[in-house]
Write an enzyme that holds these catalytic residues in place. Structure first.
Site, PDB file in Angstrom:
ATOM      1  N   GLU B  99     -34.053 -27.639 -15.215  1.00 59.47           N
ATOM      2  CA  GLU B  99     -34.672 -28.873 -14.755  1.00 59.47           C
ATOM      3  C   GLU B  99     -34.350 -30.015 -15.706  1.00 59.47           C
ATOM      4  O   GLU B  99     -34.942 -30.130 -16.790  1.00 59.47           O
ATOM      5  CB  GLU B  99     -36.192 -28.706 -14.646  1.00 59.47           C
ATOM      6  CG  GLU B  99     -36.812 -29.931 -13.986  1.00 59.47           C
ATOM      7  CD  GLU B  99     -38.327 -29.983 -14.065  1.00 59.47           C
ATOM      8  OE1 GLU B  99     -38.936 -29.092 -14.685  1.00 59.47           O
ATOM      9  OE2 GLU B  99     -38.889 -30.949 -13.527  1.00 59.47           O
ATOM     10  N   LYS B 228     -49.865 -11.410 -12.565  1.00 59.35           N
ATOM     11  CA  LYS B 228     -48.858 -12.099 -11.754  1.00 59.35           C
ATOM     12  C   LYS B 228     -49.396 -12.654 -10.442  1.00 59.35           C
ATOM     13  O   LYS B 228     -48.672 -12.780  -9.471  1.00 59.35           O
ATOM     14  CB  LYS B 228     -47.657 -11.166 -11.517  1.00 59.35           C
ATOM     15  CG  LYS B 228     -47.061 -10.696 -12.830  1.00 59.35           C
ATOM     16  CD  LYS B 228     -45.892  -9.757 -12.683  1.00 59.35           C
ATOM     17  CE  LYS B 228     -45.395  -9.375 -14.085  1.00 59.35           C
ATOM     18  NZ  LYS B 228     -44.333  -8.380 -14.057  1.00 59.35           N
ATOM     19  N   ASP B 303     -41.728 -12.237 -19.566  1.00 57.68           N
ATOM     20  CA  ASP B 303     -41.660 -11.910 -18.145  1.00 57.68           C
ATOM     21  C   ASP B 303     -41.853 -13.186 -17.318  1.00 57.68           C
ATOM     22  O   ASP B 303     -42.938 -13.769 -17.308  1.00 57.68           O
ATOM     23  CB  ASP B 303     -42.746 -10.877 -17.816  1.00 57.68           C
ATOM     24  CG  ASP B 303     -42.589 -10.282 -16.426  1.00 57.68           C
ATOM     25  OD1 ASP B 303     -42.082 -10.991 -15.527  1.00 57.68           O
ATOM     26  OD2 ASP B 303     -42.955  -9.113 -16.239  1.00 57.68           O
ATOM     27  N   HIS B 399     -36.346 -39.623 -13.891  1.00 63.92           N
ATOM     28  CA  HIS B 399     -35.635 -38.642 -13.086  1.00 63.92           C
ATOM     29  C   HIS B 399     -34.340 -39.230 -12.535  1.00 63.92           C
ATOM     30  O   HIS B 399     -33.339 -38.550 -12.429  1.00 63.92           O
ATOM     31  CB  HIS B 399     -36.520 -38.112 -11.960  1.00 63.92           C
ATOM     32  CG  HIS B 399     -37.317 -36.928 -12.384  1.00 63.92           C
ATOM     33  ND1 HIS B 399     -36.764 -35.691 -12.578  1.00 63.92           N
ATOM     34  CD2 HIS B 399     -38.624 -36.787 -12.678  1.00 63.92           C
ATOM     35  CE1 HIS B 399     -37.687 -34.845 -12.960  1.00 63.92           C
ATOM     36  NE2 HIS B 399     -38.833 -35.482 -13.029  1.00 63.92           N
TER      37      HIS B 399
END
Lengths: 404, 404, 404, 404
Positions: B99, B228, B303, B399
């Site tokens: 990103e 998760k 993870d 951006h």
């Protein structure tokens, strides 16, 4: 003295700034110089990080202060036949992960799904959102702003769409909390994940709001978007793609290949994924959808932080009237794209190629839909496999063997 | 014909199975053969994926059906001075991301934080959980099981700890829903993230429960862990590390370097991160903590699916009595480790080295604590930078320039 | 001119203040004077409101500015046999409501439950909470405060318990968000709902915290209690009583009396109460538990605002291996008392008498436990009846006939 | 032997059933007979319960198995000047409660609000919902059903509106989870709370869905409505009325009358109502809005179980640029009506008369809007008063004096 060493020295001398090296050397040299500086400061060796397989310049749209690359093991599961709205036929699914046993689990699930004729998949809702927050004087002005927005949606649409070639503003929904007014803009961003497109378009629309009303823009994102945070608004209303995959598996297959029964899987799903998640105050009623979402995101250049919204998923399992097993996974807010972001990087674009969904789709949006369906099918396989493993009590032993 | 081609042919001939190639060749050849098969099936070229920088065998604990690696650009931000409970001194922070603008944003934030004397950080709670679900006949048996567990925690502890050299069972908390009883086991897993350790230990404890009571184990994970999935139980009670970083920034610095004011940042934080998230039904009251969590997770072998819980974070901002700016970020459930999982892979272990936290800490657990503090500091910088950018209305233009 | 008219005139003349009338007349006259003033201001007639059936003085602990009473129709359902931890035998359940069809629905459910041998019920957890929030300088002080609290729980217990004859401090749990520290005090308040007792005791403990540490009390309730707001912390950890009622109903009974099947009820419960509530982002996985909680609260003098937490309930339904129907309702946070609050008012204490649970229990707490079990049984009957009605598609027609 | 005794004897003899007494005697006699039976069974005296002030027949639409009435003390707070969208001028607010100190607290708040020129209030969104759940074969059929609904909303509207004189179907929103499809019907129900109207109309629309598609109705309420459960969908999207009240209070008033400062109230609101509720995983970011909602619901004949949704409220407090205090309360899902339900009962209709909102409004819906605004203003006063009390540390002492 190499070019990189010379560049590093200039930083040490205060001649250059650490983040400006690309202005004074090619990207690979800048990256090498930065490694030297970081190695000196930390004592670390960065040889592996520096052994990346693409010109650093290619990552220019994706990172600043580059020192190299992290390498995440990638594997494939499948192939599996998919009957989707946008994705049809047989596919391998690419997954990049460091969690042992995950790929084997998905692979086992896909094998069973494929043996049952494949998975169905459909995108049922679509739209990328951005929700700025405005301040007004009081509730009287807030009500006036809401009315103004309802009356002037065409003007907002025009301003927003002038900033983009592909995006379309679908609707604007106002939410009022005291003297804060949130406007949730929802866009069709075609094959792009669309966060940047939505941000830029919304800024243009906000300029109109500020010019025409008394409202003052506080933040271009007011957190009702909601981007990269767990939020009920996404779980309920969706963001990006809302996508479901499902499959019906004959009882015999469940018994012979998964060593359990449709009834056992349905019971586990109810006690664990429904009742357990309910008691946990969860927005995710599934076993481990995030595992597949994360791994396929990494393999295809998606934004890893959006795994958060990707995990807003509900898994259901039931015995059909014929005694077979029906399993579904519905992901409410899967934010994916096949253009832009990390999708152009070499390994990631190859990941998309494995699925046959690189770049813009035909019609526009079809490739991102197909990617969403592929991830849903992978998630379905992961759920099925884990539920079956729980059913036959394999979880901890599987980790002992594979997870290490 | 290369070894890989020969191996691929044997799969095509039905002589070998796709996931068993490592039994018949070295790991790199197996991976190459798999690429050939996937390329043939999909039409993709997998040259970049195959250009990974480590022996495939080294990834054996991390993946099955390997075809290569995804390469994620890695950069560093900082350095920043940290006053932590486990991490002290000056550090660069490694982030891997696709990103654009993220690393620049964190870097800008760290620079301001460092200029203010650095960030404080503390782990305030710690423990990895696993929560199996048992079925019983009815609420009478459920009550009896709860009593039994309360009376027999030492026996459960003994059984659980026999399976692990390092882990300690801290406590077991029962939750009852009808005839389902969930037992949430919480462990000190030292420098390991600990999910596998907790799973294996809990299985041993469950064997005791089943042997001594009428309860029947339905699933080793009953989703009250919660792993998760976004879940209030983690946001409230924590999982892994609960860690906070904060900083006090002089008003002058806010005005001169961030081009805004403490009051503006406090107002934006309230309307966006608190009120906006409240209205969104969110468990994440922050701007983009998940971005930093994801990028530092990828750079250090964590993870990626656990970014979900990592995003359970609350950001606060206020003007101090002296007119300065106080900003904090509290991550409720950051699941990290410096041993096991993906931490041994070459680029990831170098990422840990940049922070000086690779491997087991002294005392045990100190390295994982330090990693948690580093991620909290990075998150703090990201929050500060984004809030300031919103304050000075730079988001979309940033951006446009960087994010592309 | 009556006494009330004279008193009203003195208010009009500015001689007395509207809320001070009880200082200048008996409570009934004060109430009558207030009615005159309100009637004159609003044009309303308050004859019915003024026709209350108890000396106004008796309501002095319950209300200020009294003008009379609202009369809510009260009925009874049952009787039903209860096998509870604290409540045993046959009981009518009192319900006060204005919602037509509710009482008939509960009554139908109880009749079926009773026919199946009655309901089981158990309180599985108990404790009233109050959670003040303190401010500290930063996370370093926050961590120090948490340590101090862990080391000084006996001193906090002593201070808290000095304020109460019956209450016991069970534990104190700290939660940290930046420079805010929340301490959740949990008490055994015996037969009292206990909110006031907990508040007063916690104030005393807070005085100790402030005297011994650098922390400053911001609010005696920091909303982690959580009182009268929907909150996951209550749904997960409980508040007041966590109580479950369940029943096993023979298949024949389900078919003959409820005109549906165990399978149909289980499916409806899954799709509606589990999946539907999941998709709604809910903390209540039930059909209409709040209806019964509200009606029994009003009939027995409980706090109507705490219906909010009472609705944190999960309903489960399944077909047993024998083909019968198992249904359970688990209320996580039912806040009830049989002493204090509204329990002494005439109609409310009669409501408690119907259940045989008025006043302090033997042992202390037993009456409040019994009340909790009675409400759980009523809720169970309501769930069963509504699920069955949905099953046989009676809902809208029932309302057409009864709801009017 | 009285008529009631004779009737009771017939029940004892098995000649009549307990719930059928109204078929054999007038409602008051039936109620008296039932009291005799309950008294005999329980040992309770029901004299107070039986001393109700209206013909039992009048409660026939509201209750079955009536034995009498619960009497809840009612008081008034105010008067306060309201600048609302539907309610204008000066009003006393009626509250029925058994919680000592509540009315005094609201009264103090209203007094301060009134002194500041009164409160503003606006309904910003309106609509009563009912969301049936259908089952279909799989996701392919689910997608087809969603398409069908989007194409056939006029037919659904026609069918729904045929069942009602006043209601209008505003929109239908589909939600898909696997093979379950939820359709959320939203209605303008004018001055009725509208739950029954919405239920009946939705049944008619469901008949069309079932006739024209393959979908099968599982439950007329699929819990996405969401009625009487805490649910994010209501907090985000609203249900019934979304209504806000706010006020700006001069700094001098805050200091002199509330003995605190705008800054202190803003800080308490942030730490308690925003950060504390965030940490609690709450859907209610307020201090005690449910108290006022419950008390005004009881005083005006609303459904006490809907206090649950009424508590989905966010309170904000800030210092204005002029140094004054701005406070707002936004209730997302306040379900109120001035016709139907309990509004016709004698004391409740007098409660509505105090506000001047009994019966149908002009235009239709205006009275229910006005009631919503009145409750919002009461809530605002309660929030202000409690925040100020916390600020000046009065909470526990106030309870010691008033709460008893």
């Amino acid at each position: 003295m190499t070019d990189a060493e010379a560049l590093a020295d200039r930083v040490r001398d205060g001649d250059l700034r650490f983040h400006e090296l690309e202005d004074h050397a090619d990207a690979d040299t800048a990256s090498a110089a930065r490694r030297l500086l970081v190695e000196a400061q930390s004592g670390a060796s960065l040889d592996a990080v520096g052994d990346y397989g693409f010109p650093a310049e290619q990552a220019d749209p994706n990172i600043e202060n580059m020192v190299g690359a992290a390498q995440i093991p990638m594997g494939v599961a499948g192939p599996v036949t998919v009957d989707g709205g946008a994705l049809s036929g047989e596919r391998y699914l690419p997954l990049a992960t460091t969690e042992g046993a995950l790929l084997a689990s998905v692979n086992r699930g896909l094998s069973v799904v494929d043996g049952a004729g494949g998975a169905r998949a459909r995108v049922t809702k679509s739209g990328m959102t951005r929700a700025p927050v405005f301040s007004v004087a009081d509730i009287v002005e807030a009500e006036a702003l809401v009315s103004w927005v309802r009356d002037n949606e065409p003007a907002l649409k025009e301003a927003a769409e002038e900033t983009t070639n592909h995006g379309e503003l679908l609707d604007v929904t106002p939410y009022v909390v005291g003297n804060s007014v949130f406007l949730r803009f929802r866009y069709d961003t075609k094959d792009a994940m669309g966060m940047n497109m939505a941000t830029i378009a919304t800024q243009a629309a906000c300029d109109v709001v500020e010019a025409e009303t008394t409202a003052s823009l506080v933040a271009l994102s007011g957190n009702l978007c909601t981007d990269k945070k767990p939020a009920a608004i996404n779980a309920v209303e969706g963001r990006g793609r809302s996508v479901t995959a499902d499959v019906t598996i004959p009882r015999e297959t469940v018994e012979e290949r998964l060593h359990t029964t449709p009834e056992a899987i349905a019971e586990i799903n109810t006690r664990k994924n429904l009742v357990g998640s309910a008691k946990a105050g969860s927005l995710g009623f599934n076993a481990h959808v995030a595992n597949v979402v994360a791994a396929m995101f990494l393999a295809t250049g998606q934004d890893a932080a959006q795994v958060v919204e990707g995990s807003n998923a509900i898994t259901t399992a039931e015995t059909t009237p014929d005694g077979d097993l029906y399993v579904s996974v519905s992901l409410a807010s899967l934010e994916v794209g096949t253009v832009g972001g990390g999708t152009k990087l070499p390994t990631q674009s190859e990941g998309l190629d494995i699925l046959g969904v690189r770049g813009g789709g035909d019609p526009a949006g079809a490739n991102a839909d197909a990617l969403a369906e592929a991830i849903a099918v992978g998630s379905l396989a992961g759920e099925l496999s884990l539920l079956a493993a729980l059913g036959s009590r394999h979880l901890s032993s599987a980790h002992e063997e594979l997870g290490r």
